[in-house]
Design an enzyme around this catalytic site. Structure first.
Site, PDB file in Angstrom:
ATOM      1  N   GLN A   1       7.326  -1.597   0.607  1.00 38.44           N
ATOM      2  CA  GLN A   1       8.317  -1.048  -0.058  1.00 38.44           C
ATOM      3  C   GLN A   1       7.951  -1.832  -1.560  1.00 38.44           C
ATOM      4  OE1 GLN A   1      11.566  -1.149   3.106  1.00 38.44           O
ATOM      5  NE2 GLN A   1      12.140   0.197   1.353  1.00 38.44           N
ATOM      6  N   HIS A   2       8.842  -1.496  -2.345  1.00 42.27           N
ATOM      7  CA  HIS A   2       9.349  -1.751  -3.643  1.00 42.27           C
ATOM      8  C   HIS A   2       8.335  -2.117  -4.699  1.00 42.27           C
ATOM      9  CE1 HIS A   2      13.135  -3.157  -1.586  1.00 42.27           C
ATOM     10  NE2 HIS A   2      12.291  -4.256  -0.802  1.00 42.27           N
TER      11      HIS A   2
ATOM     12  N   ASP B   1       7.404   1.041   5.086  1.00 43.15           N
ATOM     13  CA  ASP B   1       6.979   0.428   5.987  1.00 43.15           C
ATOM     14  C   ASP B   1       8.027   0.179   7.081  1.00 43.15           C
ATOM     15  OD1 ASP B   1       7.652  -1.547   4.484  1.00 43.15           O
ATOM     16  OD2 ASP B   1       6.005  -2.855   4.702  1.00 43.15           O
TER      17      ASP B   1
END
Length: 494
Positions: A80-81, A243
């Protein structure tokens, strides 16, 4: 047959799932390079992900002993991110800044100030943006690489980029989009006004991908990519997700009542919710799930990266590290480690560094150092679990996944520190499994078949009864004393 991909920090994992029987037929993996630098820089080259995707897929197909033409759908899980920037010719503009990158912590604070602090961010977005979220990376790029910023045509998260590579379509899914910092988790829409603060000309807004629901397919795989991977050119690519969202599906955490804990490079604890109940604790991120609901979650920045650092420092293989871990007593003979090598999100200490406390000439030994780093990282997860519990999230057990879940000693430490029974799914690579399950769900929906995600999870997710770990009351009481010492050290840093 369905292909599940998990593109993480350390590498890419691939998994071949027979969704009818629920059997995992084959697995493969390939490593990634990490670019590290001053001020918390953590980046990767997206092209490395593509090469790893291909290597892991071919290894999984070979182990499964099935032809790639049998693959009907692909699901992608991504860290992520992260921020992937493409120009108008769809070329990557610079290395992707990752979730663990804290170089934009100052920019994150500027954005928080604009939003009215954590309370203002919670009110507006449903999450309190934190260092590592995507939005601060955009502001950092504008201020530090204006020539790159001026050429941005597409803004993608890691799993979005892989889906784009597979299909040629720029899409985002609600779960992964929740961690961008420019997405409203209540309304499931982009906060375009926040991006216009960074870029008043609107180029960032125009660069946003289309949002799709979790049960939708992005589209068919491009023929040239199908040939490169050696799979059916008629395969469909599912929406995919972050994830953690895929890990929830891969542990059957798609209804209220379960808690999943992941012992990976980072540590995460999350649970399913059917409503966007925003926690009063800013460190609890009420992300959307990739199964149609929401996923209250906490994330620690340091877990197996910290245990791996001690293992490397002491020149230990995994078996030797585990043996020393079990030799040391609870509390590591008085040695306490705050393992904040990358700063920390939970507890909220982005500028912190790691430290050792209580060292003496009597307790400074390898066994205590091994125990201290495992206990210190697990205390961070306990800190986050306390926040979730205080937010109304409860469970009778913890479903443990990730690399650390393979260690019996660490499983026992988790059970004792949390005071809760721990069980493991048979397939601990839950994100790749969840991606494959989601692919089966999305393909069925695309073809008008009545196949629910719940029924797929019932078929494909099973718990390993041989690895159920019960907490010991005496050990839990002893750990509570050490945990309160950890909390006091954290309070001093805060």
């Amino acid at each position: 047959m369905f292909l599940g991909i998990d593109c993480g920090t350390q590498g890419t994992k691939a998994l071949i799932l027979d969704a009818q029987s629920g059997r995992v037929l084959g697995e493969g993996s390939a490593a990634h390079r990490l670019i590290s630098g001053a001020n918390g820089r953590r980046e990767q080259e997206p092209d490395d992900w593509l090469q790893a995707f291909e290597q892991a897929t071919r290894a999984a197909l070979q182990q499964a002993g099935v032809a790639g033409g049998a693959i009907r759908g692909i699901g992608v899980s991504g860290q992520q991110h992260g921020l992937v920037l493409l120009d108008a010719q769809s070329q990557v503009l610079r290395p992707a800044k990752l979730w663990c990158d804290t170089e934009s912590a100052g920019e994150n604070q500027h954005l928080l100030d604009f939003l009215g602090g954590e309370s203002g961010s919670l009110e507006r977005l449903g999450v309190a943006i934190a260092p590592g979220y995507t939005v601060s990376k955009l502001l950092w790029t504008r201020d530090h690489h204006p020539e790159v910023f001026s050429r941005i045509a597409h803004i993608l998260l890691p799993h979005d980029y892989l889906n784009y590579w597979l299909t040629g379509r720029c899409c985002a899914e609600y779960g992964d989009a929740s961690g961008s910092g420019y997405f409203n988790v209540r309304t499931r829409t982009w906060d375009t006004a926040l991006l216009e603060l960074i870029d008043p000309d609107g180029a960032l807004v125009r660069a946003l991908p289309e949002l799709i629901e979790a049960h939708r397919c992005v589209g068919p795989i491009r023929p040239q990519i199908a040939a490169r991977l050696g799979i059916d050119p008629g395969a469909l690519v599912a929406s995919g997700g972050g994830d953690n969202m895929m890990g929830a599906i891969g542990t059957g955490n798609i209804r209220p009542g379960s808690i999943t804990m992941s012992l990976g490079t980072s540590g995460t604890v999350y649970a399913y919710a059917d409503q966007p109940r925003i926690s009063p604790h800013p460190q609890v991120a009420t992300f959307c799930s990739s199964s149609g609901g929401w996923l209250p979650l906490i994330c620690t920045m340091n877990l197996t990266n910290a245990t791996g650092a001690i293992q490397q420092l002491l020149e230990l293989d995994l078996a030797s590290f585990s043996a020393l871990l079990e030799q040391a007593p609870i509390g590591a003979g008085g040695v306490l480690m705050l393992p904040f090598l990358n700063g920390e999100r939970v507890p909220a200490l982005p500028q912190a560094s790691a430290s050792l406390h209580g060292l003496t000439s009597d307790n400074l030994n390898r066994a205590n150092l091994c125990r201290a780093v495992v206990e210190g990282t697990t205390f961070g997860l306990r800190y986050g679990l306390d926040l979730l519990r205080d937010s109304g999230i409860h469970s009778q057990d913890i479903r443990l996944i990730g690399g650390g879940a393979k260690s019996p000693a660490w499983r026992q430490i988790v059970a004792d520190i949390m005071g809760t029974p721990v069980t493991c799914p048979r397939h601990t690579e839950a994100a790749a499994l969840g991606a494959a399950i989601q692919a089966a769900w999305c393909v069925a929906h695309e073809r008008g078949q009545a196949l629910s995600l719940a029924s797929l999870c019932d078929t494909c997710v099973s718990l390993d009864e041989q690895r159920v770990t019960q907490p010991d009351g005496q050990r839990s009481s002893a750990y509570e004393v050490v945990y309160q010492r950890y909390r006091e050290q954290v309070r001093q840093l805060q």
